[in-house]
Scaffold this motif. Sequence first.
Motif, mmCIF file in Angstrom:
data_model
loop_
_atom_site.group_PDB
_atom_site.id
_atom_site.type_symbol
_atom_site.label_atom_id
_atom_site.label_comp_id
_atom_site.label_asym_id
_atom_site.label_seq_id
_atom_site.Cartn_x
_atom_site.Cartn_y
_atom_site.Cartn_z
ATOM 1 N N ILE A 105 8.261 -2.496 19.288
ATOM 2 C CA ILE A 105 8.734 -1.530 19.898
ATOM 3 C C ILE A 105 9.141 -0.496 20.056
ATOM 4 O O ILE A 105 8.940 0.350 19.977
ATOM 5 N N LEU A 130 11.852 -12.002 17.228
ATOM 6 C CA LEU A 130 11.681 -10.253 17.763
ATOM 7 C C LEU A 130 10.654 -10.186 17.359
ATOM 8 O O LEU A 130 10.630 -9.381 18.878
ATOM 9 N N PHE A 187 18.387 0.591 19.140
ATOM 10 C CA PHE A 187 17.660 -0.632 18.872
ATOM 11 C C PHE A 187 16.479 -0.504 17.448
ATOM 12 O O PHE A 187 16.226 -0.782 16.221
ATOM 13 N N CYS A 234 13.992 -5.061 14.937
ATOM 14 C CA CYS A 234 13.175 -5.918 15.811
ATOM 15 C C CYS A 234 12.190 -6.529 15.129
ATOM 16 O O CYS A 234 11.181 -6.955 16.680
ATOM 17 N N TRP A 267 9.367 -6.074 25.126
ATOM 18 C CA TRP A 267 10.811 -4.780 25.069
ATOM 19 C C TRP A 267 10.673 -3.788 26.278
ATOM 20 O O TRP A 267 11.455 -3.777 26.639
#
Length: 468
Positions: A293, A221, A210, A216, A226
Motif C-alpha cells: 500500500i 493482504l 488503512f 496491510c 489496493w
Amino acid sequence: MDFSLPPPASYFQYKEMKIPRLPVLFSPTPSRRTQSIVKNCDSRFILSNSIDEPVLSSEIRKSNSPRKPRNLKSLNIESPVVDELNLAIKYIISNKPRISKSPLRKATLYSVHFAKNNEETDVNGFVQALFTHEPSPYRKIGLTSEPEALDIRAAEKILQDAKKIIKHGVAKKTVHLEKATLIEEFWKSQISKEKTERWDIFEEGLLTFFDNYMVCNYGSLRKLNWKKLFSKLYSKISIESDDISMWPMSPSRLKPPKYSVRVVKFTTFANFIANSELHKVMLGCIEEIPFYIENLRKGTNYAFSCGCYYKGEWKDGRKEGSGTMDFCSGEQYIGNFNRGFREDYGTLIGNNYIYKGDFKKDKFHGYGKMKFPDRSVYEGLWVKNDMSNGKYDIGDGTVYVGEWYMSTYEGKGKLILSDGTRKKGMWKGGRLCGEGTVKYPDSTVIRGFFVDDVLQGEQVDTQDKEED
C-alpha cells in the motif's frame, strides 16, 4: 627395617617400575568411550590405571573440528557383524522407496485449498478490525484514531455531568446515548461529518486509515492490489450528483453552475459493508505478485480514482502544506492544505469564478476576494462560504458596503445606486427595514422608519446633508 616411603615417582617412572595400582574412575575421552562400548562397559565411565595419568591433547576432540568417520574394522568387531552391516547398507541403497504421483497431486490441491482459506481468513479479520475497538493482529498496536477537540459547550456539559455524579452518585444519573453503529462512528471520525461526501475526500480518508492504523502487509493482504480495490469501490458505491457545488450564489441571484460529481452516501457505504460486499471485492483484488500500500503514494503525486490529481506535500497520509489540486469537475486550487482540507491562503479557479483569499476546511472563511461570472466582485469577510461583511461592486456603478446574510443585504450597510442615490440604514432581505436614510441626486434627504424599502410617515428635509 626401614619403613620410610620412597619419594613420589613420575608417570614414566611408574611405567618402567610396573608397580600394580588400584583402578580409579575417570571421565572418558572419545577414543576410550568407544573402547568401553566395545568391551560392554558403561559408557559414562572407564577404568584408568592411575589418577594422575595425563590426558593427551590428541585424544581430545575439538568442537570446531569435524569428526572423522571411523571404520568398523578399526573397532575390533568380529567380521560377521561387519558383513551384516554392509549387507544392510547395500540393501537400503539399492531398494529406494518409489513415490507415486497421486500423493503429490493431493498435496497440491490441499495447498491451494489451504491458501484460499488463508485469504478468506485474512480478509474477514481485516474487515472486522476496521469497525471495532478490540485488539486485533490486523490493527497496528498503540495507534488509535485521534479524538477530536471538544468545544466549550461540550466541555461544560461534561463538567456539569461530573459534578452531578460526585454529588448524587452514579446510580441516580441516567445517560441516554444514541444508538450509533460502529460504521457510523467510523464514517464520522475518518471520512466526514456530512452524510454525503465527494469521492476524493472519501478515498483519501479511507486510504489514510488503512495506511496509518491497519496492518496491510500481513499474510495474504500483501498480495492485495489496493489501487484496483479503490477503482472497484469507485464503480460500486459512488454515484453521480449535482447537489454539491464549490461556489456560492451571486448577490445578483446568478446561480452557480451545475455540474455532476461523483459522491459517496453514508447509507450506500453502510449497506455495502453490512452485506459483506467489501469482503468479495477484496478477495477479487488479491493477485499473485505482492502489492504494498505504500507504493500508492510515491513522492508528492497521487491520482484519485475519480480523476482528481494532487501534487504537493503530505503529512500522516493527508494533504498538508503547499500543493495543487486539479478536480475532476474542472476547478483548480493552488495554496495551502491542512489535514486534507483547503486551509489558510489559496486561489480557486474554475467555471469563470476566481477566488483569492482565506479558507477553512474547504470553505471560504476569512478575508477574500471573489470574482463572479457576471463580472461582479465581492471583497471582504467570509464565514463558511457566506459573505459576512464587505464591499460588493456589481459593475454598473452600483456598490454595496455592509453586512450580509445568505448572499443578500442584511444588517447595517450602505447602498450607492448607479444614478447616485444613496441608501443607508438597517437592511433585511435586500431592502431597507428599520431606521434609515435615503439621499437623492438632488440632495433631497429622507429620514425615518422603513418597511420593505417604503418610508413609514414621510419626513422630508432638503437642507440636511447626509454624511458619507
